[in-house]
Write a protein that holds these residues in place. Sequence first.
Motif, PDB file in Angstrom:
ATOM      1  N   PRO A  49       0.413   0.019  -3.317  1.00  0.00           N
ATOM      2  CA  PRO A  49      -0.168   0.916  -4.323  1.00  0.00           C
ATOM      3  C   PRO A  49      -0.162   2.362  -3.839  1.00  0.00           C
ATOM      4  O   PRO A  49      -0.552   2.645  -2.700  1.00  0.00           O
ATOM      5  CB  PRO A  49      -1.597   0.394  -4.481  1.00  0.00           C
ATOM      6  CG  PRO A  49      -1.525  -1.043  -4.075  1.00  0.00           C
ATOM      7  CD  PRO A  49      -0.437  -1.134  -3.032  1.00  0.00           C
ATOM      8  N   ARG A  50       0.283   3.244  -4.717  1.00  0.00           N
ATOM      9  CA  ARG A  50       0.401   4.657  -4.349  1.00  0.00           C
ATOM     10  C   ARG A  50      -0.921   5.345  -4.653  1.00  0.00           C
ATOM     11  O   ARG A  50      -1.089   5.955  -5.710  1.00  0.00           O
ATOM     12  CB  ARG A  50       1.560   5.269  -5.146  1.00  0.00           C
ATOM     13  CG  ARG A  50       2.290   6.389  -4.431  1.00  0.00           C
ATOM     14  CD  ARG A  50       3.486   6.838  -5.236  1.00  0.00           C
ATOM     15  NE  ARG A  50       4.562   5.858  -5.251  1.00  0.00           N
ATOM     16  CZ  ARG A  50       5.434   5.719  -6.239  1.00  0.00           C
ATOM     17  NH1 ARG A  50       5.344   6.490  -7.310  1.00  0.00           N
ATOM     18  NH2 ARG A  50       6.389   4.813  -6.169  1.00  0.00           N
ATOM     19  N   GLU A  51      -1.859   5.239  -3.724  1.00  0.00           N
ATOM     20  CA  GLU A  51      -3.198   5.785  -3.971  1.00  0.00           C
ATOM     21  C   GLU A  51      -3.862   6.168  -2.660  1.00  0.00           C
ATOM     22  O   GLU A  51      -3.430   5.738  -1.587  1.00  0.00           O
ATOM     23  CB  GLU A  51      -4.059   4.734  -4.686  1.00  0.00           C
ATOM     24  CG  GLU A  51      -4.246   3.484  -3.835  1.00  0.00           C
ATOM     25  CD  GLU A  51      -4.944   2.334  -4.558  1.00  0.00           C
ATOM     26  OE1 GLU A  51      -4.967   2.348  -5.801  1.00  0.00           O
ATOM     27  OE2 GLU A  51      -5.453   1.435  -3.866  1.00  0.00           O
TER      28      GLU A  51
ATOM     29  N   ILE B 272       0.092  12.447  -5.019  1.00  0.00           N
ATOM     30  CA  ILE B 272       0.658  11.225  -5.611  1.00  0.00           C
ATOM     31  C   ILE B 272       1.439  11.559  -6.881  1.00  0.00           C
ATOM     32  O   ILE B 272       2.526  11.015  -7.116  1.00  0.00           O
ATOM     33  CB  ILE B 272      -0.470  10.210  -5.890  1.00  0.00           C
ATOM     34  CG1 ILE B 272      -1.014   9.678  -4.552  1.00  0.00           C
ATOM     35  CG2 ILE B 272       0.025   9.061  -6.768  1.00  0.00           C
ATOM     36  CD1 ILE B 272      -2.373   9.014  -4.648  1.00  0.00           C
TER      37      ILE B 272
ATOM     38  N   ASN C 136      -4.601  13.114  -5.479  1.00  0.00           N
ATOM     39  CA  ASN C 136      -4.045  12.871  -6.816  1.00  0.00           C
ATOM     40  C   ASN C 136      -2.833  13.756  -7.090  1.00  0.00           C
ATOM     41  O   ASN C 136      -1.844  13.311  -7.675  1.00  0.00           O
ATOM     42  CB  ASN C 136      -5.117  13.094  -7.887  1.00  0.00           C
ATOM     43  CG  ASN C 136      -6.104  11.936  -7.912  1.00  0.00           C
ATOM     44  OD1 ASN C 136      -5.785  10.826  -7.463  1.00  0.00           O
ATOM     45  ND2 ASN C 136      -7.308  12.185  -8.411  1.00  0.00           N
TER      46      ASN C 136
ATOM     47  N   LYS D 216      -9.977  14.030  -2.773  1.00  0.00           N
ATOM     48  CA  LYS D 216      -9.523  13.135  -3.838  1.00  0.00           C
ATOM     49  C   LYS D 216      -8.567  13.868  -4.782  1.00  0.00           C
ATOM     50  O   LYS D 216      -7.513  13.352  -5.158  1.00  0.00           O
ATOM     51  CB  LYS D 216     -10.748  12.643  -4.624  1.00  0.00           C
ATOM     52  CG  LYS D 216     -10.660  11.180  -5.005  1.00  0.00           C
ATOM     53  CD  LYS D 216     -11.939  10.718  -5.654  1.00  0.00           C
ATOM     54  CE  LYS D 216     -11.618   9.819  -6.838  1.00  0.00           C
ATOM     55  NZ  LYS D 216     -12.847   9.305  -7.467  1.00  0.00           N
TER      56      LYS D 216
ATOM     57  N   ARG E 234       0.494   5.979   4.148  1.00  0.00           N
ATOM     58  CA  ARG E 234      -0.635   5.960   3.225  1.00  0.00           C
ATOM     59  C   ARG E 234      -1.837   6.575   3.935  1.00  0.00           C
ATOM     60  O   ARG E 234      -1.868   6.642   5.166  1.00  0.00           O
ATOM     61  CB  ARG E 234      -0.990   4.526   2.807  1.00  0.00           C
ATOM     62  CG  ARG E 234      -0.011   3.871   1.845  1.00  0.00           C
ATOM     63  CD  ARG E 234      -0.006   4.534   0.471  1.00  0.00           C
ATOM     64  NE  ARG E 234       0.911   3.884  -0.456  1.00  0.00           N
ATOM     65  CZ  ARG E 234       2.202   4.210  -0.597  1.00  0.00           C
ATOM     66  NH1 ARG E 234       2.743   5.156   0.157  1.00  0.00           N
ATOM     67  NH2 ARG E 234       2.953   3.585  -1.477  1.00  0.00           N
TER      68      ARG E 234
END
Lengths: 393, 393
Positions: free
Chosen positions: B387-389, B283, B280, B276, B264
């Motif tokens: 969480p995939r973020e 992901i 995105n 960012k 991560r």
Amino acid sequence: MNEPKRPFSSAEMTQRVNNTKHRMQASGVDLLLVSCPANTFYLSGYDACSYYTHQMLIVSLAEDEPILVVRNIDELGALLTVYMKPENVLSYGDEFVGSESSHPMEFIASIIRSRKLSAKIISVEMDNYYYSARSHAVLTAQLPNSQFKDADRLVNWVRAIKSPSELEYMMQAGKISTQAMHDAVNEIAPGVRQSQVAAKIYYREIYGDDDHSGEYICKPPLLPAGRLSATPHLTWVDAAHKQGELTSIELGACRHRYHAPLARAVHLGRPPARLKDTANILIEGLTAVVESVRPGMTCGEVEGAWRRVINRHGLLKESRIGYPVGIGYPPTWGELTYSLRPSDRTVLKPNMTFHCIPGIWTDEWGLMISESLRVTESGAQCFCEFPRELIVK
Amino acid sequence: MNEPKRPFSSAEMTQRVNNTKHRMQASGVDLLLVSCPANTFYLSGYDACSYYTHQMLIVSLAEDEPILVVRNIDELGALLTVYMKPENVLSYGDEFVGSESSHPMEFIASIIRSRKLSAKIISVEMDNYYYSARSHAVLTAQLPNSQFKDADRLVNWVRAIKSPSELEYMMQAGKISTQAMHDAVNEIAPGVRQSQVAAKIYYREIYGDDDHSGEYICKPPLLPAGRLSATPHLTWVDAAHKQGELTSIELGACRHRYHAPLARAVHLGRPPARLKDTANILIEGLTAVVESVRPGMTCGEVEGAWRRVINRHGLLKESRIGYPVGIGYPPTWGELTYSLRPSDRTVLKPNMTFHCIPGIWTDEWGLMISESLRVTESGAQCFCEFPRELIVK
């Protein structure tokens, strides 16, 4: 920017390369191919966890600097850590990784050809973990006009005598190792999970101390307990420590890849007489080594100091009692040159560093108590400071 | 007594050996010499940190059980962990260790001769870390009547499809990896030493959780920060984390040598728009892989699911995005068989397990976000639950 600090001066790095070249000249080697990550770090400063793919440091008498070849995604990491000019860092494409049809040594051979570095005799590290049988087969096929010769740990031998900065890092590592052993001894108790003691050791080794961060260690701490203490290389199991059990703990913190290993044994509860007696003999023998070391002695003579003590007490031990220590990459912090055993005639010189770890194993239990030390002008100095005793808790 | 638990049933171990023998028969191999510690563990149960010295698992179609050869001081450790009869554990003397005049492969060749196991074709693991060029040279000289052939990761391929117990251990490892990532994210903050975050990760990975102890991991957690995040394989440096910095964290806990890696990325403070946006896309691409995996797809098709997403957003990436995962010994937890890349036609089957780690690197920073997963009967299941973020803190 948050770049890695270069741990050594350019002058020291140049000296290392020059020392290597002198040894190459003396051995009639024009071209040396270095696969060992420890030797690569020593000569170039390259330090990344990328050695699971093939890489090579090319040392040629015809070139000022070594040339490093890594995988493409590792090129930036190399540029940020090496001492050489950027044109001496090269990388191969991802199509060479895990491929059935092409091998990184084909690329490395092409670099040797295109830079006109090929030589009548090419020296390679025949018994290194990172120079596979396949690598050798591909290289020899690609460079058919050269004769390949075992480098015979040429760079490992250059590493034997440590510089003041190397010794400084080993002292720093020794301080962390000492603290890690204290943490382990504080933690171990009946009912405490073995993995909890191991985790405490790791935490200290990695966190470091107030002055210095620890680095990743090249092999796990070992803490075989009870019956398993009779084996030197098993790791902890998913169980708790028990009253009446012996645990041998071997650990070694790391600074700038330099390790300072340390082993002690802990008994939970009053130890049986035979165990206590054996520990006393082991400590007497280890202390005899530490106190007798002088520059000019051979490794065999150093082992003799130990052997005389244990023989007097009627004990025998066949395996070697120590090996040179310093830079470590998985799977070992050993330098793989000399050994402390009767047949070894290597002569000790000031600032050689070794781990003296005389283990005594029976079928039921085993004891390991060790010191990492450097040869001084007149004796020896230990890197760790931990009471040399069977710890009873 | 405090002996290591045998993590697998005898029936499962026998099945593994039989599967290997079937593959040997199909490839015309009568004798297979296994140097890889992961393959050795898989077929024999032997698990000790002794692989820095030479050892060998001999698999012959003429013998029921494999034969393990280790160094003398490791024989007891082998007897306590292997599934074979004691007569199938042999050891060589310490005079073979670090010796200029003799090599452990001479001993291993003598075992092959004395047990009459020699074959017309002997298969060896040519590109394994633990089968050196020297080992191959000595063995071929010692057994001149045999033809040597690359085993071509024969046992690695047998390992590809996992049994229920293997999957259970990977689930346990995944739970610990998830917790280790939480611990890392909780710890990381401006001013906190990088080694402190690394130490927290190690502590959790080794301690484990309430249910299970962790085991030693086969490679260090990586947490390159700031500029260094642009490189995938540098470790932490002796410095503190900073506001405005990106850190990519890759870790992987271990149960009975089975690892479940997880990556991560954490940004301290509000991330720049480009970062960012890239996160995105990454992901979205990773999620497309997880959601599209089906038995019967090729690795190339799986990579296609990722590639379609990033191409639509105008991104390019040349390196592979994943590899099979399971048993790990230094320096890798990869199984070294297939790769998730366009050219790979390996067909996925239920209970194959892989680490999908699509990294995107610029010259200034890099992002890694990953999942370890298994192919189910109808899709994929992740071993970790995080969480995939892009984590912003």
